[in-house]
Enzyme design. Structure first.
Site, PDB file in Angstrom:
ATOM      1  N   HIS A 236      -5.938   2.599   1.502  1.00 26.42           N
ATOM      2  CA  HIS A 236      -5.343   3.854   1.884  1.00 26.42           C
ATOM      3  C   HIS A 236      -6.109   4.538   3.093  1.00 26.42           C
ATOM      4  CE1 HIS A 236      -3.146   3.158  -1.830  1.00 26.42           C
ATOM      5  NE2 HIS A 236      -4.123   3.663  -2.486  1.00 26.42           N
TER       6      HIS A 236
ATOM      7  N   ASP B 273       0.889  -1.004   0.041  1.00 17.71           N
ATOM      8  CA  ASP B 273       0.083  -0.004   0.021  1.00 17.71           C
ATOM      9  C   ASP B 273       1.019   1.167  -0.169  1.00 17.71           C
ATOM     10  OD1 ASP B 273      -1.533   2.282   0.865  1.00 17.71           O
ATOM     11  OD2 ASP B 273      -3.038   1.021   1.783  1.00 17.71           O
ATOM     12  N   HIS B 274       1.104   1.960  -1.100  1.00 18.94           N
ATOM     13  CA  HIS B 274       2.125   2.877  -1.277  1.00 18.94           C
ATOM     14  C   HIS B 274       1.877   4.011  -0.273  1.00 18.94           C
ATOM     15  CE1 HIS B 274      -0.672   4.602  -4.118  1.00 18.94           C
ATOM     16  NE2 HIS B 274      -0.198   5.664  -3.756  1.00 18.94           N
TER      17      HIS B 274
END
Length: 500
Positions: free
Chosen positions: A237, A174-175
């Site tokens: 996110h 999950d950047h």
């Protein structure tokens, strides 16, 4: 490092620049090799030209020394194969083993799946069948989102991958968790008695999490129209940021202990079903409008979007965490495309001072706010009230501010995540039970919206802050959305509790 989708958009925009930055900062061992995998036939020189073009266009550091560049890019090679067929994996294994011998790499293998989600399971299975998961060193699998489309599909994917890799070998990216200020949330909380002692329902009135974008659907219509903002942003996110804000202090600074506390938050998150979804969740879709004085089309007029699509491009919600620390504190979330400004931020609003006191006779004091700016501005601001200079008792809000990226550019998220994966640190990757619980929270909301269809969809003009129904979520509680202090412009936080 074997990159499936090795010449694709993700590799060019994010992975190659991240690897080069790590190399320039001496954060990656000199004994490394990168094998790109794809269907097209490419020579090593052709592939290295792609890498050079990627660095020139997207890297935050420039190539300054051609000799140094040559030492970096010579580690890149390309293998052409069809990932759906077993035959090519024997050639891939031979290529991997040859590179390990050439660079004396001790069998450590990092497989990066920068491919379509439907290929995650088959590629993982083929890696085991082809003997690529057998070596004298470690093996790790990096997977981009989305991990499934709902809980049943995620569970099926997990079962497929688990046949080839252990849970501790799976790194789900999950950047957002690679962003500097998301990683800083733990430090802000647990390294400061000032905040941690007040980090509860006795002192905090509400928490707001915003992830807004100015861009539209762009070239992602085929994926986005099936996913929507709920699956694309909230399930991963937004909930990840919520867990970081709400988690209890871990028993030790180890990845598993941190993940354990994050999971407890999801287990305490109140789930919405049926009428609760109508009451606490809002979804919207942007219509035509103006952004920065430029006219932009409605979502349904975007390329490759069906003219009758009822897909949401905006989600807002009021969430509750039913545990001792957070009972009764609303967590307001919102995310959307074609919003007025690009911003990812967390706003902690502390409770008001008592009304009708000497400094608050008119009951119009602004709230104390702690704003954690994640993107594009990075930093921290604390809004308090103080006497206006030159007056007897006029109280005004002032802001104490720290800007993390005003003087020096922060590392890209993928730099942090790739480095952590190479080091075997899973702290900022998602564990399976986090993924599964997030889907279990999101699925009933998705099902309720699907059953009601277009009746649940609201609309907002492109360039606005979303539909008015999202504002109503807060107004009924006496709050409103906050736009935080911007260190570059010096503008103070606006928005305050609405009086009776």
């Amino acid at each position: 490092m074997v990159i499936f989708g090795g010449a694709g958009d993700l590799a060019r925009r994010k992975l190659f620049p991240a690897l080069y930055s790590l190399h320039r900062n001496q954060l990656i061992d000199q004994r490394f090799s990168v094998l790109g995998v794809g269907r097209s036939e490419r020579s090593a020189d052709e592939y290295r030209e792609i890498v050079r073009d990627s660095i020139n266009r997207y890297a935050r550091v420039d190539v300054e020394d051609e000799e140094e560049w040559s030492s970096f890019v010579e580690k890149f090679d390309f293998v052409s194969l069809d990932v759906k067929t077993p035959a090519g994996y024997q050639r891939l294994r031979e290529a991997v083993e040859e590179r390990e011998r050439r660079y004396t790499i001790p069998g450590n293998r990092l497989f990066y799946l920068a491919v379509a989600p439907e290929l995650f399971g088959p590629v993982a299975a083929r890696l085991k069948e082809g003997g690529l998961t057998e070596s004298d060193g470690w093996k790790r699998l990096l997977i981009e989102k989305p991990f499934g489309r709902d809980y049943p599909s995620a569970e099926d994917l997990q079962a497929q991958i688990a046949g080839s890799f252990k849970e501790e070998e799976i790194y789900r990216i999950d950047h957002y968790l690679g962003k500097e200020m998301v990683q800083n949330i733990e430090v802000i909380r647990f390294a400061n008695t000032l905040f941690e002692n007040m980090w509860n329902n006795r002192y905090i009135s509400n928490v707001q999490i915003t992830a807004s974008e100015t861009v539209g659907v762009e070239d992602r219509a085929s994926y986005y129209d099936r996913a929507g903002a709920l699956r694309d942003m909230v399930q991963n996110h937004i909930l990840q940021i919520l867990m970081m804000v709400a988690m209890e202090p871990p028993s030790r600074l180890k990845p598993e202990a941190i993940h354990d506390e994050k999971v407890k938050v999801l287990r305490s998150l109140r789930r919405w079903r049926g009428d609760d979804v109508k009451r606490y969740m809002v979804r919207g879709q942007y219509t035509g409008g103006y952004l920065q004085e430029k006219e932009v089309p409605a979502y349904r007029d975007e390329e490759n979007v069906p003219a009758d699509s009822d897909n949401e491009t905006f989600v807002a919600g009021k969430l509750y965490i039913d545990n001792f620390r957070w009972s009764g504190v609303p967590f307001y979330i919102r995310t959307g495309k074609r919003m007025e400004e690009k911003a990812t931020e967390v706003v902690i609003q502390f409770k008001d001072v008592p009304k009708n006191l000497y400094f608050n006779k008119t009951n119009d004091l602004g709230p104390n706010l702690l704003v954690i700016k994640i993107n594009p501005e990075e930093g921290l601001s604390l809004q308090i009230n103080a006497k206006k200079p030159g007056t007897d008792n006029e109280v005004v809000p002032i802001v104490m501010d720290f800007c993390n990226n005003c003087q020096e550019e922060s590392p890209e998220a993928y730099e942090s995540l790739i480095h952590d994966a190479l080091e075997g640190d899973r702290t900022f990757f998602t564990r399976w039970d986090e993924v599964s619980l997030a889907w279990k929270f999101v699925d009933p909301i998705r099902q309720a919206w699907d059953q009601e269809g277009a009746d649940t969809l609201t609309f907002y003009e492109a360039g606005s802050n979303g539909p008015k129904e999202a504002d109503a979520l807060l107004i009924q509680d006496g709050f409103r959305w906050h736009s935080p202090y911007n260190p570059r412009t010096g503008s103070v936080v606006h928005g305050s509790p609405i009086g009776d």
